[in-house]
Design a protein around this motif. Structure first.
Motif, short mmCIF file in Angstrom:
data_model
loop_
_atom_site.label_atom_id
_atom_site.label_comp_id
_atom_site.label_asym_id
_atom_site.label_seq_id
_atom_site.Cartn_x
_atom_site.Cartn_y
_atom_site.Cartn_z
N MET A 42 7.01 -0.01 18.11
CA MET A 42 7.21 0.57 16.78
C MET A 42 6.31 -0.06 15.48
SD MET A 42 10.49 0.96 14.34
CE MET A 42 10.46 1.86 13.01
N ILE A 43 5.45 0.51 14.91
CA ILE A 43 4.79 0.48 13.75
C ILE A 43 5.29 0.69 12.56
CG2 ILE A 43 2.46 -0.18 12.83
CD1 ILE A 43 1.45 0.25 15.91
N TYR A 44 5.48 -0.36 11.66
CA TYR A 44 6.22 0.40 10.35
C TYR A 44 5.09 -0.11 9.07
CZ TYR A 44 9.84 1.04 6.69
OH TYR A 44 10.44 1.59 5.67
N THR A 45 4.61 0.83 8.31
CA THR A 45 3.64 0.58 7.38
C THR A 45 4.24 0.58 6.06
OG1 THR A 45 1.85 1.53 8.59
CG2 THR A 45 1.70 1.25 6.19
N ALA A 46 4.37 -0.57 5.16
CA ALA A 46 5.09 -0.74 3.89
C ALA A 46 4.11 -1.55 3.09
CB ALA A 46 6.39 -1.38 4.03
N ASN A 47 3.91 -1.20 1.81
CA ASN A 47 2.91 -1.76 0.91
C ASN A 47 1.52 -1.95 1.28
OD1 ASN A 47 5.14 -2.19 -1.06
ND2 ASN A 47 5.73 -3.96 0.34
N ASN A 48 0.86 -0.99 2.12
CA ASN A 48 -0.24 -0.93 2.70
C ASN A 48 -0.49 -1.87 3.84
OD1 ASN A 48 -1.18 1.32 1.26
ND2 ASN A 48 -1.60 -0.17 -0.60
N LEU A 49 0.60 -2.46 4.31
CA LEU A 49 0.50 -3.49 5.49
C LEU A 49 1.22 -3.14 6.82
CD1 LEU A 49 1.14 -6.69 3.84
CD2 LEU A 49 -1.01 -6.08 4.58
N ASN A 50 0.80 -3.02 7.88
CA ASN A 50 1.28 -2.79 9.09
C ASN A 50 2.07 -3.83 9.52
OD1 ASN A 50 0.04 -0.11 8.87
ND2 ASN A 50 -1.71 -0.94 9.90
#
Length: 215
Positions: A100-108
């Motif tokens: 599961m890859i989560y992207t927040a604040n343009n970071l993976n």
């Protein structure tokens, strides 16, 4: 319809977990309501504390440039003295290669590796350029209690932890089976001591707790 998170002190029910994917449901019919507590420290003696409500909902999916299905998690905030929610930065979720890859604040961030296993340790920053962090599972299909609320059939993932005389860093997430994220903690505080022994802190301490689900 608004349903609130129920409290329970004892629950012996065993839930069958499908390799752990059921801890991360994608349900576009539900809106998740959180209470966020934030404490901000400056290098002086100033401490700013504020609270706000956060609303999140999976609203649509698309195929990215690598051919991977990506879900957009739309997020809204309602601050003090505001009558309505306003949209803030969206987050994104992908499931691929048993991850599961989560992207927040343009970071993976690599949030989870399937099947879930308490013996597994992975680099949460595998898909970004930040330093390696050893991410691991602390609780799997167990009870998690915070203050007056107990989340049953919970998964707790420890994402960052570092403690010394200067830095206090921790970040972890709690998910409930078939519900998703129910609690999030992120703290990064630096403490400096001057020649007179006076301490000054800088950084933040944020907690996010699920308080209801709207359908």
């Amino acid at each position: 319809m608004l349903s609130f998170v129920s409290c329970s002190k004892n629950n012996s029910e065993t839930t069958l977990i499908d390799n752990g994917y059921s801890y991360f449901p994608i349900d576009s019919t539900k809106q998740y309501l959180y209470l966020v507590d934030s404490i901000s420290y400056s290098n002086s003696t100033t401490v700013d504390t504020f609270h706000f409500q956060l609303k999140a909902q999976f609203v649509n999916s698309f195929i990215d440039l690598n051919g991977t299905k990506t879900w957009r998690l739309q997020r809204f905030a309602k601050y003090k003295n505001q009558d309505s929610f306003m949209e803030i930065e969206n987050h994104f979720v992908q499931f691929k290669n048993n991850q599961m890859i989560y992207t927040a604040n343009n970071l993976n961030f690599l949030k989870a590796v399937f099947p879930l296993n308490k013996n597994t340790v992975w680099n949460g920053n595998l898909y970004n350029t930040e330093s390696r962090v050893n991410t691991k599972i602390d609780l799997l299909n167990e009870n998690f209690t915070n203050a007056d609320t107990t989340f049953t059939n919970a998964l707790k993932i420890s994402e960052k932890f570092s403690e010394d005389f200067i830095f206090s860093v921790e970040q972890w997430s709690v998910y409930q089976n078939n519900r998703g994220l129910v609690y999030y903690k992120s703290k990064n505080i630096e403490t400096q001591t001057d020649q007179n022994g006076k301490e000054s802190k800088s950084g933040f301490d944020i907690s996010q707790k699920l308080i209801g689900v709207m359908e």
